[in-house]
Design a protein around this motif. Structure first.
Motif, PDB file in Angstrom:
ATOM      1  N   GLU A   3      -4.607  -7.043 -16.865  1.00 32.81           N
ATOM      2  CA  GLU A   3      -5.612  -7.376 -17.881  1.00 32.81           C
ATOM      3  C   GLU A   3      -5.440  -6.573 -19.179  1.00 32.81           C
ATOM      4  O   GLU A   3      -6.010  -6.902 -20.207  1.00 32.81           O
ATOM      5  N   ASP A   4      -4.620  -5.547 -19.147  1.00 34.99           N
ATOM      6  CA  ASP A   4      -4.373  -4.724 -20.337  1.00 34.99           C
ATOM      7  C   ASP A   4      -3.151  -5.165 -21.136  1.00 34.99           C
ATOM      8  O   ASP A   4      -2.876  -4.612 -22.199  1.00 34.99           O
ATOM      9  N   ALA A   6      -2.372  -7.942 -22.883  1.00 37.21           N
ATOM     10  CA  ALA A   6      -2.609  -8.511 -24.216  1.00 37.21           C
ATOM     11  C   ALA A   6      -2.995  -7.414 -25.204  1.00 37.21           C
ATOM     12  O   ALA A   6      -2.501  -7.383 -26.334  1.00 37.21           O
ATOM     13  N   ARG A   7      -3.850  -6.497 -24.798  1.00 47.19           N
ATOM     14  CA  ARG A   7      -4.266  -5.398 -25.677  1.00 47.19           C
ATOM     15  C   ARG A   7      -3.079  -4.509 -26.019  1.00 47.19           C
ATOM     16  O   ARG A   7      -2.900  -4.085 -27.168  1.00 47.19           O
ATOM     17  N   VAL A 110      -5.107 -14.293 -13.577  1.00 46.42           N
ATOM     18  CA  VAL A 110      -4.776 -13.708 -14.869  1.00 46.42           C
ATOM     19  C   VAL A 110      -3.634 -14.511 -15.483  1.00 46.42           C
ATOM     20  O   VAL A 110      -2.547 -14.574 -14.930  1.00 46.42           O
ATOM     21  N   ASP A 111      -3.911 -15.150 -16.612  1.00 48.62           N
ATOM     22  CA  ASP A 111      -2.900 -15.940 -17.307  1.00 48.62           C
ATOM     23  C   ASP A 111      -2.316 -15.077 -18.422  1.00 48.62           C
ATOM     24  O   ASP A 111      -2.800 -15.082 -19.555  1.00 48.62           O
ATOM     25  N   LEU A 112      -1.288 -14.294 -18.072  1.00 44.18           N
ATOM     26  CA  LEU A 112      -0.696 -13.368 -19.041  1.00 44.18           C
ATOM     27  C   LEU A 112      -0.109 -14.096 -20.242  1.00 44.18           C
ATOM     28  O   LEU A 112      -0.227 -13.636 -21.377  1.00 44.18           O
ATOM     29  N   ALA A 115      -2.937 -15.039 -22.552  1.00 41.89           N
ATOM     30  CA  ALA A 115      -3.552 -13.845 -23.137  1.00 41.89           C
ATOM     31  C   ALA A 115      -2.667 -13.232 -24.213  1.00 41.89           C
ATOM     32  O   ALA A 115      -3.128 -12.891 -25.304  1.00 41.89           O
ATOM     33  N   VAL A 116      -1.381 -13.109 -23.933  1.00 39.82           N
ATOM     34  CA  VAL A 116      -0.454 -12.530 -24.903  1.00 39.82           C
ATOM     35  C   VAL A 116      -0.306 -13.460 -26.100  1.00 39.82           C
ATOM     36  O   VAL A 116      -0.349 -13.021 -27.249  1.00 39.82           O
ATOM     37  N   GLY A 118      -2.407 -15.637 -27.279  1.00 39.43           N
ATOM     38  CA  GLY A 118      -3.632 -15.580 -28.080  1.00 39.43           C
ATOM     39  C   GLY A 118      -3.712 -14.319 -28.905  1.00 39.43           C
ATOM     40  O   GLY A 118      -4.072 -14.351 -30.093  1.00 39.43           O
ATOM     41  N   THR A 119      -3.369 -13.198 -28.319  1.00 38.46           N
ATOM     42  CA  THR A 119      -3.390 -11.925 -29.039  1.00 38.46           C
ATOM     43  C   THR A 119      -2.385 -11.935 -30.185  1.00 38.46           C
ATOM     44  O   THR A 119      -2.700 -11.527 -31.300  1.00 38.46           O
TER      45      THR A 119
END
Length: 130
Positions: A3-4, A6-7, A110-112, A115-116, A118-119
């Motif tokens: 979960e981290d 994308a950040r 978790v759809d990495l 997420a990535v 989008g970020t």
């Protein structure tokens, strides 16, 4: 943790943008990098595979071997302005469409990729309009 991701990708891209747009490379950073590269170059002379690889690369790019003195002189000639100039020219085009590879097992729920993506899209759009 998954979960981290994308950040973390966002933070890395922000630092690359800073390197491209701001004078973040000072004398100390360039001096440390130069010392590191000089040391790697000089220590690489002790490795036969490294020497052969260098000779092949030099023949390909320059048409002839390059002396250690010339390599070290080239390293010594680079200053903070040179790093900023090249970073400012080369980094922004690549950062407008970055490629990100995520390696590891899939994590249920978790759809990495999304997420990535989008970020990255948010970051690039925000920086391109600012």
């Amino acid at each position: 943790a998954p979960e981290d991701v994308a950040r973390t990708v966002g933070a890395v891209l922000v630092e690359w943008w800073r390197a491209a747009l701001e004078p973040v490379f000072g004398d100390e950073e360039v001096t440390l990098a130069r010392r590191h590269l000089r040391g790697r170059h000089l220590l690489g002379r002790d490795s036969v595979p490294t020497r052969l690889s260098r000779l092949a690369s030099q023949a390909f790019y320059f048409g002839a071997p390059v002396s250690d003195a010339d390599v070290l002189a080239g390293l010594d000639s680079v200053g903070p302005y040179d790093v900023r100039r090249v970073a400012g020219r080369l980094l922004p085009p690549g950062l407008m469409r970055p490629a990100v590879a995520v390696v590891g097992p899939e994590v249920p729920g978790v759809d990495l990729r999304a997420a990535v993506a989008g970020t990255v899209q948010e970051l690039v759009l925000g920086l391109a309009t600012s």
